[in-house]
Design a protein around this motif. Structure first.
Motif, PDB file in Angstrom:
ATOM      1  N   VAL A  19       7.149   3.058  17.519  1.00  0.00           N
ATOM      2  CA  VAL A  19       5.810   3.636  17.558  1.00  0.00           C
ATOM      3  C   VAL A  19       5.191   3.475  18.937  1.00  0.00           C
ATOM      4  N   GLU A  20       4.238   4.348  19.209  1.00  0.00           N
ATOM      5  CA  GLU A  20       3.412   4.223  20.408  1.00  0.00           C
ATOM      6  C   GLU A  20       1.982   4.529  20.000  1.00  0.00           C
ATOM      7  N   ILE A  21       1.129   3.531  20.136  1.00  0.00           N
ATOM      8  CA  ILE A  21      -0.280   3.681  19.779  1.00  0.00           C
ATOM      9  C   ILE A  21      -1.118   3.129  20.924  1.00  0.00           C
ATOM     10  N   GLY A  22      -1.992   3.967  21.434  1.00  0.00           N
ATOM     11  CA  GLY A  22      -2.844   3.549  22.542  1.00  0.00           C
ATOM     12  C   GLY A  22      -2.056   3.166  23.775  1.00  0.00           C
ATOM     13  N   GLY A  23      -0.920   3.809  23.985  1.00  0.00           N
ATOM     14  CA  GLY A  23      -0.086   3.523  25.146  1.00  0.00           C
ATOM     15  C   GLY A  23       0.808   2.303  24.992  1.00  0.00           C
ATOM     16  N   VAL A  24       0.713   1.632  23.854  1.00  0.00           N
ATOM     17  CA  VAL A  24       1.529   0.445  23.592  1.00  0.00           C
ATOM     18  C   VAL A  24       2.702   0.837  22.708  1.00  0.00           C
ATOM     19  N   ARG A  25       3.911   0.490  23.146  1.00  0.00           N
ATOM     20  CA  ARG A  25       5.119   0.788  22.364  1.00  0.00           C
ATOM     21  C   ARG A  25       5.582  -0.458  21.618  1.00  0.00           C
ATOM     22  N   ARG A  26       5.950  -0.236  20.361  1.00  0.00           N
ATOM     23  CA  ARG A  26       6.474  -1.315  19.528  1.00  0.00           C
ATOM     24  C   ARG A  26       7.609  -0.752  18.674  1.00  0.00           C
ATOM     25  N   SER A  27       8.522  -1.626  18.284  1.00  0.00           N
ATOM     26  CA  SER A  27       9.594  -1.258  17.362  1.00  0.00           C
ATOM     27  C   SER A  27       9.584  -2.246  16.213  1.00  0.00           C
ATOM     28  N   PHE A  28       9.883  -1.749  15.035  1.00  0.00           N
ATOM     29  CA  PHE A  28       9.999  -2.639  13.890  1.00  0.00           C
ATOM     30  C   PHE A  28      10.927  -2.021  12.865  1.00  0.00           C
ATOM     31  N   VAL A  29      11.299  -2.834  11.893  1.00  0.00           N
ATOM     32  CA  VAL A  29      12.198  -2.418  10.830  1.00  0.00           C
ATOM     33  C   VAL A  29      11.414  -2.430   9.517  1.00  0.00           C
ATOM     34  N   ALA A  30      11.621  -1.385   8.725  1.00  0.00           N
ATOM     35  CA  ALA A  30      10.995  -1.302   7.407  1.00  0.00           C
ATOM     36  C   ALA A  30      12.087  -1.263   6.351  1.00  0.00           C
ATOM     37  N   GLU A  31      11.832  -1.957   5.260  1.00  0.00           N
ATOM     38  CA  GLU A  31      12.750  -1.938   4.123  1.00  0.00           C
ATOM     39  C   GLU A  31      12.225  -0.923   3.109  1.00  0.00           C
ATOM     40  N   LEU A  32      13.111  -0.037   2.654  1.00  0.00           N
ATOM     41  CA  LEU A  32      12.753   1.007   1.700  1.00  0.00           C
ATOM     42  C   LEU A  32      13.365   0.690   0.343  1.00  0.00           C
ATOM     43  N   THR A  33      12.568   0.832  -0.704  1.00  0.00           N
ATOM     44  CA  THR A  33      13.046   0.564  -2.056  1.00  0.00           C
ATOM     45  C   THR A  33      12.683   1.733  -2.955  1.00  0.00           C
ATOM     46  N   ASP A  34      13.682   2.350  -3.561  1.00  0.00           N
ATOM     47  CA  ASP A  34      13.455   3.426  -4.523  1.00  0.00           C
ATOM     48  C   ASP A  34      13.290   2.823  -5.905  1.00  0.00           C
ATOM     49  N   HIS A  35      12.389   3.415  -6.654  1.00  0.00           N
ATOM     50  CA  HIS A  35      12.189   2.973  -8.029  1.00  0.00           C
ATOM     51  C   HIS A  35      12.631   4.067  -8.989  1.00  0.00           C
ATOM     52  N   GLY A  36      13.749   4.685  -8.644  1.00  0.00           N
ATOM     53  CA  GLY A  36      14.459   5.595  -9.531  1.00  0.00           C
ATOM     54  C   GLY A  36      13.733   6.825  -9.998  1.00  0.00           C
ATOM     55  N   ARG A  37      13.954   7.103 -11.263  1.00  0.00           N
ATOM     56  CA  ARG A  37      13.470   8.355 -11.850  1.00  0.00           C
ATOM     57  C   ARG A  37      11.963   8.530 -11.762  1.00  0.00           C
ATOM     58  N   GLY A  38      11.240   7.458 -11.551  1.00  0.00           N
ATOM     59  CA  GLY A  38       9.795   7.556 -11.446  1.00  0.00           C
ATOM     60  C   GLY A  38       9.329   8.224 -10.172  1.00  0.00           C
ATOM     61  N   ARG A  39      10.297   8.517  -9.277  1.00  0.00           N
ATOM     62  CA  ARG A  39       9.979   9.147  -7.989  1.00  0.00           C
ATOM     63  C   ARG A  39       8.954   8.324  -7.223  1.00  0.00           C
ATOM     64  N   VAL A  40       9.228   7.029  -7.136  1.00  0.00           N
ATOM     65  CA  VAL A  40       8.376   6.110  -6.396  1.00  0.00           C
ATOM     66  C   VAL A  40       9.228   5.422  -5.344  1.00  0.00           C
ATOM     67  N   MET A  41       8.734   5.406  -4.122  1.00  0.00           N
ATOM     68  CA  MET A  41       9.414   4.728  -3.024  1.00  0.00           C
ATOM     69  C   MET A  41       8.424   3.772  -2.371  1.00  0.00           C
ATOM     70  N   THR A  42       8.839   2.520  -2.266  1.00  0.00           N
ATOM     71  CA  THR A  42       8.028   1.507  -1.614  1.00  0.00           C
ATOM     72  C   THR A  42       8.682   1.155  -0.288  1.00  0.00           C
ATOM     73  N   TRP A  43       7.864   0.935   0.724  1.00  0.00           N
ATOM     74  CA  TRP A  43       8.393   0.489   2.012  1.00  0.00           C
ATOM     75  C   TRP A  43       7.515  -0.655   2.509  1.00  0.00           C
ATOM     76  N   GLN A  44       8.161  -1.544   3.245  1.00  0.00           N
ATOM     77  CA  GLN A  44       7.452  -2.694   3.791  1.00  0.00           C
ATOM     78  C   GLN A  44       8.119  -3.095   5.092  1.00  0.00           C
ATOM     79  N   THR A  45       7.307  -3.357   6.090  1.00  0.00           N
ATOM     80  CA  THR A  45       7.880  -3.806   7.351  1.00  0.00           C
ATOM     81  C   THR A  45       8.415  -5.217   7.179  1.00  0.00           C
ATOM     82  N   VAL A  46       9.515  -5.513   7.864  1.00  0.00           N
ATOM     83  CA  VAL A  46      10.114  -6.840   7.768  1.00  0.00           C
ATOM     84  C   VAL A  46       9.953  -7.618   9.064  1.00  0.00           C
ATOM     85  N   ASP A  47       9.461  -6.959  10.094  1.00  0.00           N
ATOM     86  CA  ASP A  47       9.167  -7.630  11.356  1.00  0.00           C
ATOM     87  C   ASP A  47       8.069  -6.844  12.068  1.00  0.00           C
TER      88      ASP A  47
END
Length: 143
Positions: A49-77
Motif C-alpha cells: 500500500v501507499e497512503i500519504g506518500g508512505v509505502r508499507r507491505s503486509f500479509v493478510a490471511e483469508l478465510t472462506d466460510h464456504g457455502r455462506g459466501r462469506v470471506m474473512t480477512w485479517q492482517t497478520v503483520d
C-alpha cells in the motif's frame, strides 16, 4: 476497536461476484492506496500500500466460510485490520455485497502515518470504503 459496515448491490450473479472477490491480483483496481496484491501461499495475500506518500507491505490471511459466501480477512503483520465480505443473492442476477471492517483508529494512524484524527479519520475511512465498493461494483459488472 471501531467497526464500519457498508453494503452495495451489484448486477451480477452471486457466483461471479464471489469469483471476482477471490481475484487477489485485481484488488488494486478497486482498493484505494493498494499498489500491488498477490496470493502468498494457500490462504494469504501480500499487499503493498501507499497512503500519504508512505509505502508499507503486509500479509493478510483469508478465510472462506464456504457455502455462506462469506470471506474473512485479517492482517497478520503491519497494519492491524480485519474485514468480512458477505455476499447475499438478491435474485439470479443481483447480489448484495456487505463489508464489515474492524480497525483501531490510533493503531491505523500510527501504522500508516499521519492523516486526520477522530471524526475526520472515521469520515475519511468511510468515504474510502464507499468508493472501494463502488469501484468493485464497476469492475464486477463490466468484467
Amino acid at each position: 476497536m471501531t467497526t464500519l459496515e457498508e453494503q452495495i448491490d451489484v448486477t451480477t450473479p452471486v457466483g461471479r461476484t464471489w469469483e471476482q472477490l477471490h481475484r487477489v491480483a485485481d484488488y488494486p483496481r478497486f482498493v484505494a492506496g493498494l499498489r500491488h496484491a498477490a496470493a502468498h501461499g494457500r490462504n494469504r495475500a501480500r499487499l503493498d500500500v501507499e497512503i500519504g506518500g508512505v509505502r508499507r507491505s503486509f500479509v493478510a490471511e483469508l478465510t472462506d466460510h464456504g457455502r455462506g459466501r462469506v470471506m474473512t480477512w485479517q492482517t497478520v503483520d503491519g497494519v492491524h485490520l480485519k474485514g468480512t465480505f458477505a455476499l447475499r443473492p438478491l435474485d439470479e442476477t443481483h447480489t448484495q455485497v456487505q463489508l464489515r471492517l474492524e480497525y483501531d483508529p490510533e493503531t491505523l494512524r500510527d501504522d500508516l502515518g499521519g492523516g486526520p484524527v477522530g471524526f475526520a479519520q472515521s469520515h475519511t475511512i468511510e468515504e474510502a470504503v464507499r468508493t472501494d465498493l463502488a469501484l468493485f461494483k464497476e469492475l464486477v459488472e463490466h468484467r
